[in-house]
Design a protein around this motif. Structure first.
Motif, PDB file in Angstrom:
ATOM      1  N   ARG A   1       0.866  -1.158  -0.031  1.00 19.25           N
ATOM      2  CA  ARG A   1       0.018  -0.105   0.013  1.00 19.25           C
ATOM      3  C   ARG A   1       0.983   1.514   0.070  1.00 19.25           C
ATOM      4  O   ARG A   1       0.534   2.244  -0.728  1.00 19.25           O
ATOM      5  CB  ARG A   1      -0.900  -0.068   1.146  1.00 19.25           C
ATOM      6  CG  ARG A   1      -2.021   0.890   1.380  1.00 19.25           C
ATOM      7  CD  ARG A   1      -2.794   0.910   2.491  1.00 19.25           C
ATOM      8  NE  ARG A   1      -3.668   1.755   2.736  1.00 19.25           N
ATOM      9  CZ  ARG A   1      -4.519   1.799   3.897  1.00 19.25           C
ATOM     10  NH1 ARG A   1      -4.270   1.137   4.916  1.00 19.25           N
ATOM     11  NH2 ARG A   1      -5.284   2.871   3.985  1.00 19.25           N
TER      12      ARG A   1
ATOM     13  N   ALA B   1      -6.614   0.633  -0.170  1.00 16.68           N
ATOM     14  CA  ALA B   1      -7.414  -0.241   1.040  1.00 16.68           C
ATOM     15  C   ALA B   1      -8.567   0.760   1.081  1.00 16.68           C
ATOM     16  O   ALA B   1      -8.690   1.890   0.953  1.00 16.68           O
ATOM     17  CB  ALA B   1      -6.695  -0.177   2.362  1.00 16.68           C
TER      18      ALA B   1
ATOM     19  N   LEU C   1     -11.247  -3.835   7.013  1.00 13.69           N
ATOM     20  CA  LEU C   1     -10.500  -3.337   6.243  1.00 13.69           C
ATOM     21  C   LEU C   1     -10.076  -4.244   4.953  1.00 13.69           C
ATOM     22  O   LEU C   1      -9.680  -5.412   5.172  1.00 13.69           O
ATOM     23  CB  LEU C   1      -8.910  -2.956   6.648  1.00 13.69           C
ATOM     24  CG  LEU C   1      -8.212  -2.091   6.027  1.00 13.69           C
ATOM     25  CD1 LEU C   1      -8.786  -0.667   5.527  1.00 13.69           C
ATOM     26  CD2 LEU C   1      -6.832  -1.861   6.843  1.00 13.69           C
ATOM     27  N   TYR C   2     -10.521  -3.786   3.700  1.00  9.51           N
ATOM     28  CA  TYR C   2     -10.163  -4.544   2.579  1.00  9.51           C
ATOM     29  C   TYR C   2      -9.219  -4.072   1.480  1.00  9.51           C
ATOM     30  O   TYR C   2      -8.784  -2.771   1.603  1.00  9.51           O
ATOM     31  CB  TYR C   2     -11.377  -4.774   1.665  1.00  9.51           C
ATOM     32  CG  TYR C   2     -12.583  -5.442   2.166  1.00  9.51           C
ATOM     33  CD1 TYR C   2     -12.667  -6.890   1.888  1.00  9.51           C
ATOM     34  CD2 TYR C   2     -13.504  -5.002   3.367  1.00  9.51           C
ATOM     35  CE1 TYR C   2     -13.627  -7.567   2.494  1.00  9.51           C
ATOM     36  CE2 TYR C   2     -14.161  -5.798   3.771  1.00  9.51           C
ATOM     37  CZ  TYR C   2     -14.327  -7.033   3.480  1.00  9.51           C
ATOM     38  OH  TYR C   2     -15.615  -7.895   3.970  1.00  9.51           O
ATOM     39  N   PHE C   3      -8.413  -4.769   1.141  1.00  7.25           N
ATOM     40  CA  PHE C   3      -7.020  -4.514   0.274  1.00  7.25           C
ATOM     41  C   PHE C   3      -7.307  -4.830  -1.182  1.00  7.25           C
ATOM     42  O   PHE C   3      -7.892  -6.123  -1.375  1.00  7.25           O
ATOM     43  CB  PHE C   3      -5.937  -5.089   0.727  1.00  7.25           C
ATOM     44  CG  PHE C   3      -5.432  -4.684   2.012  1.00  7.25           C
ATOM     45  CD1 PHE C   3      -4.422  -3.673   2.364  1.00  7.25           C
ATOM     46  CD2 PHE C   3      -5.986  -5.275   3.191  1.00  7.25           C
ATOM     47  CE1 PHE C   3      -4.061  -3.049   3.398  1.00  7.25           C
ATOM     48  CE2 PHE C   3      -5.600  -4.593   4.532  1.00  7.25           C
ATOM     49  CZ  PHE C   3      -4.714  -3.982   4.711  1.00  7.25           C
TER      50      PHE C   3
END
Ligand SMILES: [Zn+2]
Ligand SMILES: [Zn+2]
Length: 331
Positions: A309, A316, A323-325
């Motif tokens: 990131r 994200a 939390l999603y990536f």
């Protein structure tokens, strides 16, 4: 078990012994280093565990030294397998405990290891039932404690002077926020704690950034730049916190860099075109994780995701507090 440092000229600069101290953890025994040049200094006394206490006292006795001979204690980091006996040893000897500021914060009696990491665990996608179990896990070792009045707080860069030489304290985080390595420049010897280990790549342990606790520490970024620091030092031999001496430090540095590069790629491949939580990435990288290993697996996942990131390869977003990536350009 004791060892003295062989130097290239066959003479010893700073004389020390490696004491193998048992731990109840799967990592096996921890290495405690007794530097016998004045003032006698013990690096990482080991865990607060009966078998460890016995082993440490027995080893000192066999060297013809009592506990009282220890005039200085140094902790490479706060983890209980290395630091647990520091407080008892200080009480027995009065020896000050040299410790990094960030490690001392974690050694405070009221510091709750999982509680300060809870916000990160909550947003990791870890199922609620698993999280509840993780929080309730009881360590087989007591929480390690060092009181501020027992400590000499260091930042890194300080030199520990001995009758026959000196060790520079180097702050090299990545495995733990307040991690110190000890560098004997005259002899090319590095005491690496858990930063460099012969057989395994240390975990970039999940934790809050010391100067901004709302954020996760950039553990992998610290770890990778620490590897470059070690490469530049170019030690002749590295004495690690676990296992045998590392006689090929550049190879181990290269191996660890390659390991993380491969894992970064594996995480990108896993993400593919979808959005995943840190828990989903951890579960894919390490199926069958149990107990505290779940935390270590999450540490690995977060460390690599956060690094990607920072590099702008992954973005994200939050959905319902999780939390999603995802790979940049796939949203
Ligand atoms: Zn450690
Ligand atoms: Zn360790």
């Amino acid at each position: 078990m004791t060892r003295a440092s062989p130097s290239p000229e066959g003479e010893t600069v700073l004389r020390f012994h490696r004491l193998s101290v048992p731990t109840p953890y799967s990592v096996g025994p921890v290495n405690s280093y007794l530097i016998v040049s004045e003032p006698v200094t013990l690096v990482d006394p080991g865990p607060d565990w009966p078998a460890a206490r016995e082993a440490l006292c027995g080893a000192l006795e066999r060297l013809g030294l009592g506990l009282q001979a220890v005039a200085r204690i140094v902790l490479t980091h706060s983890h209980s397998d290395h630091s647990g006996l520091a407080h008892l040893l200080h009480e027995a000897t009065g020896a000050p405990v040299y410790v990094h500021r960030h490690a001392l914060a974690e050694l405070a009696p009221d510091y709750d290891y999982l509680a300060v990491r809870l916000p990160f665990l909550r947003e990791s996608g870890l199922p609620e039932a698993v999280l509840e179990k993780l929080i309730k896990l009881k360590d087989v070792l007591p929480k390690p404690v060092v009181y501020p009045e027992e400590a000499v707080v260091v930042e890194g860069g300080e030199s520990l002077e001995f009758a026959d030489g000196a060790l520079r304290l180097l702050h090299i985080p990545g495995h733990a926020a307040g991690h110190l390595c000890l560098w004997d420049e005259a002899d090319g010897v590095l005491f690496s704690g858990d930063f460099l280990l012969p057989d395994i790549t240390p975990n970039p342990v999940l934790g809050p950034a010391p100067d901004n606790p709302e954020r996760r520490d950039r553990s992998l970024e610290h770890y990778l730049s620490g590897l470059e620091v070690v490469r530049r030092l170019n030690p002749r031999v590295v004495w690690p916190g676990h296992g045998e001496a590392i006689l090929n430090p550049p190879e181990v540095v290269t191996r660890n860099l390659a390991h993380h590069r491969a894992r970064l790629q594996a995480v990108l491949d896993l993400l593919g075109g979808s959005a995943l939580t840190a828990y989903e990435v951890a579960a894919a990288l390490f199926p069958d994780l149990r107990q505290f290993d779940i935390f270590l697996g999450l540490s690995e996942a977060f460390a690599h995701l956060d690094y990607l990131r920072e590099r702008g390869e992954v973005e994200a977003f939050y959905r319902n507090g999780t939390l999603y990536f995802r790979r940049v350009g796939t949203g």
